[in-house]
Design a protein around this motif. Structure first.
Motif, short mmCIF file in Angstrom:
data_model
loop_
_atom_site.label_atom_id
_atom_site.label_comp_id
_atom_site.label_asym_id
_atom_site.label_seq_id
_atom_site.Cartn_x
_atom_site.Cartn_y
_atom_site.Cartn_z
N TYR A 659 0.84 -1.21 0.00
CA TYR A 659 0.00 0.00 0.00
C TYR A 659 0.87 1.25 0.00
O TYR A 659 0.60 2.22 -0.73
N LEU A 663 0.93 4.12 -2.80
CA LEU A 663 0.59 5.48 -2.39
C LEU A 663 1.62 6.49 -2.89
O LEU A 663 1.30 7.65 -3.17
N PRO A 666 1.62 8.22 -7.31
CA PRO A 666 1.24 9.52 -7.88
C PRO A 666 2.30 10.56 -7.54
O PRO A 666 2.64 10.77 -6.36
N SER A 667 2.85 11.22 -8.55
CA SER A 667 3.92 12.18 -8.32
C SER A 667 4.08 13.05 -9.56
O SER A 667 3.72 12.65 -10.66
N LEU A 692 -4.11 -0.76 -6.63
CA LEU A 692 -3.97 0.49 -5.87
C LEU A 692 -3.44 1.61 -6.76
O LEU A 692 -3.82 2.78 -6.59
N VAL A 693 -2.54 1.29 -7.71
CA VAL A 693 -2.06 2.30 -8.66
C VAL A 693 -3.25 2.88 -9.42
O VAL A 693 -3.38 4.10 -9.61
N GLU A 695 -6.26 2.93 -8.37
CA GLU A 695 -7.08 3.66 -7.40
C GLU A 695 -6.60 5.10 -7.29
O GLU A 695 -7.42 6.03 -7.21
N PHE A 696 -5.26 5.29 -7.31
CA PHE A 696 -4.69 6.62 -7.09
C PHE A 696 -4.43 7.38 -8.39
O PHE A 696 -4.50 8.62 -8.41
N SER A 697 -4.11 6.66 -9.50
CA SER A 697 -3.70 7.35 -10.74
C SER A 697 -4.28 6.67 -11.97
O SER A 697 -3.63 6.66 -13.02
N HIS A 713 0.69 9.45 -15.64
CA HIS A 713 1.81 9.87 -14.79
C HIS A 713 2.67 10.85 -15.58
O HIS A 713 2.69 10.84 -16.82
N LYS A 766 -13.27 2.90 -6.58
CA LYS A 766 -14.03 4.06 -7.07
C LYS A 766 -14.57 3.84 -8.48
O LYS A 766 -15.43 4.59 -8.94
#
Length: 935
Positions: A659, A663, A666-667, A692-693, A695-697, A713, A766
């Motif tokens: 995780y 997390l 994303p950058s 999860l990647v 989920e964030f990006s 990215h 999401k």
């Protein structure tokens, strides 16, 4: 007149043709009698040859030196012979059982009569000890058949109307007869003593000329100190530049056995006409050369040929002179093998020129409309005097370029210190004859075996070397030169064929425990450099990659650049390489190395992958390995479709660790990468990380019917890491960049890849609802396709069930149940990856020049390819070589006129170095600097 024509038509029968048999027996007109003539053949001998080969391995070596597959009259015998040779070439046993299995795999077993026919061949052999004699009979009958065929074609030429000039027809007829008379493989290998008499006759006749040779590494003090001699099992590549001069204008007409070509159009493998009117094969050709001093050379019959200053002309008395020498000395020489002489030489503006090399002993071919004999360039041979004459070690020289008498003349020149030109002109003084006689007595018993068979195949070389090892304790093998070898088979590309030769010669060295020296040509790379100094990248068939090229490792699953591997000196790392079945397998990359500074090109595919490489670097296409410079927009190249798990798996990460890594993904850091540790995780944790990647990006939506799955990215490198992780699941991707914004976008490419992502990675929370809708739509579409397929093949499956039931017990439906389970597995699509290869085909979008910089290559054992920037690429021909030696003579420096540089560019088990030798061209040899004796 009409009646006469009608009579001729009736007399010759249908089609107006007459056979050789009819002519030889005094043809008297058409006959109703049946023609009982069959082409020359001996089926008993053919059966005995094949039976002997199935019984005795040594018989295979005896037979393949004499007979070819096309020599067999029965097509079934030809198929069996080819199967035996393929097994023998792979080092596998060849008997009735293994040959039957090989034929079965090819689908030819029924065509040859089944396995019973093979056993009948074995039983029909009187004795396998006579296999060579049986092969001679088969070969002789084949020659007679070819003679009949050639005679028929010549008769057809004679009666053909409007087929060209009479002289051309006569030349073609001569070519037909010569092709029949030409021996299958030339002469066998000959011991030096057996060749001396024939060589003496040529010296006395003072005919021909040879050019500069390349020296053997053995016997030179500094080189031996560096390498500790040539070791058993080593393969050594010795390479030099082909001759640069001796060129004719591109529009110069060149006669061929079938008509005309020009110097600009002729290619390697084409046939020209030699000074004796016989066909001669082009074995090498330069690129177009510009900016060279050019002259019009006019001959006594008024004909004119445009040649450069360094073009060579064979003249009377056995001499060879350049155009420039004719000008400087005001010569008006008579042309050798001709009645004409040079009448005038006039300087003219420079024009593009080119030269070729032909395979006849005199190195002559006809040029110009009036067919003037002209000389070609020639490569030297690495003569094995140090091993065979100095140390009495049995050495085999397979020369595909020079004749055995040429080689022997060079040996005599070097050993007797008599100028090679004097031997060619004919010796005049008694002192020279005395020296020659003493040397002949000294070297006649040397265990040096020379084989100058033309069109020699690798199979023949291997068989002869094995026999020499058994009979004479062979210690070294020399092949001159690699690019002239032929496999005798259809191959995907010449590049692949030369790579196969290189690999097979290394295996031969290991099998016989002898060093194998392969002479090779360099490409024209040195000509583009000011100092003309050769580099490793100049080896023909080789290609190179820039330092930033990323190599996919099979030990960690991460990538490292080829430049880092070369600079760190890391050796024996594990990479992914395609095997013959196009499945990715773990193979060892022995090392990477710099190959100098070269122009590079950028290749971009439709999926957004890009790689930079030199123009000659090979890429895998559906039709085989092809160089980058051959590829065009729209061509397809291989990219990984699926990559297995790496050798190293690190199960120590917790879910919290995964995780935290996701997390941090994303950058706005454009240089960010996926951590190397991620690639070593178990597949389940990689799926968790990717979820999860997204989920964030990332995003999953229902656009486009089959939905869209994408991530973004600022760092393309970060997304390339994600794409490599997705390959573990067989998921294809493509890169895009929107017209506005800085983000790079990674799209999951294709319906099947989308389904795999949603089933194995899963939509992020999401986007769970959108993901469920997309997956449901895809699955519904798959069910409809399967239902349609089921309607089509329902009858077939029913028939199979009925057949299995009929052959089983009435109360046991196990076979049918098994069939149902197989069908269910296939319908479920779970065997897709296991049932297909690991390659997808990506379309080439563009290839463009992209600067000049230092480039590198790598050596991958066995498969000789690797993944670079997500694309399958091949490595160079030096991969199998333990030692690579480049020869260089600096002709621009008068002070170094008698010197040669021996550049040890690669030494697998030791250091590299540059060594300076003395070149004594008049004695056709290299010697140690400032030391007596030389070599």
């Amino acid at each position: 007149m009409d009646c006469g024509s009608h009579g001729i038509q009736d007399g010759f029968g249908k089609g107006g043709r007459v056979s050789i048999a009819e002519l030889s027996n005094g043809y008297t007109g058409a006959s109703d009698a049946p023609d009982d003539r069959l082409p020359p053949q001996d089926l008993g001998a053919e059966r005995s040859v094949l039976g002997s080969m199935l019984i005795n391995k040594d018989a295979i070596a005896d037979c393949l030196e004499v007979v070819r597959s096309v020599d067999f009259y029965r097509p079934a015998h030809e198929l069996i012979y080819d199967a035996i040779l393929d097994l023998y070439g792979r080092g596998e046993p060849a008997d009735a059982i293994t040959v039957a299995d090989e034929l079965s795999k090819r689908g030819d077993l029924t065509r040859v009569g089944g396995q019973a026919a093979l056993h009948e061949l074995v039983q029909a052999v009187p004795t396998a000890a006579n296999a060579g004699y049986y092969a001679e009979i088969v070969h002789e009958r084949a020659v007679l058949r070819r003679l009949v065929e050639a005679g028929t074609r010549i008769v057809q030429m004679g009666y053909a109307q409007g087929e060209g000039d009479v002289d051309d027809i006569v030349n073609r007829a001569q070519g037909e007869v010569y092709a029949v008379a030409e021996k299958r493989g030339g002469e066998d290998y000959h011991q030096l003593g057996e060749i001396l008499n024939a060589t003496m006759e040529e010296i006395e006749a003072a005919a021909g000329r040879t050019d500069e040779m390349i020296g053997v590494p053995t016997g030179f003090t500094d080189l031996d100190n560096l390498t500790h001699g040539l070791h058993p099992g080593q393969m050594i590549v010795v390479a030099a530049r082909p001759a640069v001069g001796k060129a004719l204008a591109l529009d110069t007409p060149l006669p061929t056995p079938t008509g005309w070509t020009t110097m600009g159009e002729v290619a390697v493998g084409d046939e020209l006409i030699d000074a004796s009117g016989r066909p001669t094969r082009v074995v090498a050709a330069t690129e177009v050369l510009t900016g060279r001093p050019c002259y019009e050379v006019e001959f006594s019959d008024g004909s004119v040929i445009v040649a450069d200053a360094q073009h060579q002309w064979a003249i009377e008395a056995g001499e060879v002179v350049t155009t420039q020498r004719i000008v400087d000395l005001g010569l008006r020489p008579k042309i050798a093998h001709d009645t004409r002489y040079v009448q005038d030489v006039r300087r003219m503006p420079s024009v593009p020129v080119r030269c070729v090399e032909v395979d006849n002993a005199d190195h002559l071919y006809l040029a110009g409309p009036t067919r003037i004999p002209t000389h070609n360039s020639t490569l030297g041979i690495d003569i094995a005097r140090a091993a065979s004459i100095k140390h009495n070690m049995a050495t085999a020289v397979f020369s595909l370029e020079m004749s055995r008498t040429e080689i022997t003349m060079r040996i005599l020149s070097a050993e007797a210190t008599i100028q090679l030109q004097d031997l060619r002109k004919g010796l005049k003084g008694q002192e020279q004859w005395n020296k020659l006689a003493r040397i002949m007595g000294k070297i006649s018993d040397a265990p040096l075996f020379i084989d100058d068979s033309p069109n020699m195949s690798l199979m023949e070389i291997r068989a002869k070397c094995r026999r020499l090892k058994q009979q004479h304790n062979l210690k070294m093998v020399i092949i001159d030169y690699l690019q002239l070898m032929s496999s005798g088979k259809k191959v995907e590309s010449r590049q692949q064929e030369v790579a196969e030769f290189s690999r097979a010669l290394k295996l031969l060295a290991k099998e016989l425990e002898v060093p194998v020296i392969a002479i090779s040509q360099l490409n024209r790379g040195p000509e583009q450099r000011t100092d003309k100094r050769p580099q490793m990248s100049d080896l023909r068939e080789s290609g190179c990659l820039p330092a930033e090229t990323r190599i996919l490792r099979a030990d960690t699953g991460a990538e490292t650049t080829i430049g880092e591997i070369a600079r760190s000196g890391e050796k024996d790392l594990t990479v992914w390489a395609l095997d013959d079945g196009l499945r990715y397998t773990k193979r060892t990359m022995a090392h990477a190395f710099s190959t100098g500074v070269k122009p590079v090109f950028r290749l971009v595919t439709s999926s957004g992958k890009d790689v930079r490489a030199t123009g000659n670097h090979p890429f895998l296409t559906p039709s085989g390995w092809r160089s980058l410079e051959e590829l065009r927009a729209g061509d397809r190249i291989a990219v990984p479709r699926h990559v297995p798990s790496p050798a190293m798996i690190a199960p120590g990460w917790t879910d919290s660790d995964v995780y935290a890594a996701a997390l941090a993904f994303p950058s706005r850091d454009a240089s960010q990468r996926v951590p190397d540790e991620i690639f070593c995780l178990p597949k389940e944790q990689i799926a968790q990380y990717l979820n999860l990647v997204w989920e964030f990006s990332g995003q999953v939506d229902e656009d486009g019917g089959h939905g869209r799955v994408l991530a973004w990215h600022d760092s393309r490198e970060a997304l390339e890491g994600v794409a490599r992780l997705l390959l573990r699941f067989g998921i294809q991707t493509r890169h895009e960049r929107p017209e506005c914004g800085d983000d790079h976008i990674l799209l999951v490419d294709g319906v099947d890849s989308t389904r795999r992502f949603l089933q194995e990675i899963g939509a992020p929370d999401k986007h769970a609802e959108a993901g469920a809708h997309v997956l449901a739509a895809i699955q519904e579409e798959m069910r409809e396709s399967q239902a349609l397929a089921a309607e089509i093949d329902a009858g077939l499956w029913g028939e199979l069930k009925s057949t299995l039931s009929d052959h089983g017990d009435s109360g046991d439906r196990g076979e049918v149940a098994l069939l149902d389970r197989v069908r269910a597995s296939l319908d479920g699509g779970e065997l897709d990856l296991a049932a297909t290869n690991d390659v997808a085909w990506d379309e080439v979008l563009v290839v463009r020049a992209d600067g000049v910089e230092e480039v590198f290559d790598a050596t991958v054992l066995d498969c000789h390819n690797f993944i670079a920037n997500g694309i399958a690429v091949h490595n160079s021909i030096e991969q199998d070589a333990d030692v690579v030696i480049l020869l260089h003579r600096d002709r621009s420096d008068p002070e170094r006129d008698g010197e040669a540089d021996v550049i040890v560019a690669k030494h697998r088990n030791g250091p590299t170095a540059d060594i300076v030798l003395a070149f004594q061209g008049h004695y056709s040899r290299f010697s140690n600097m400032a030391r007596d004796g030389g070599f």
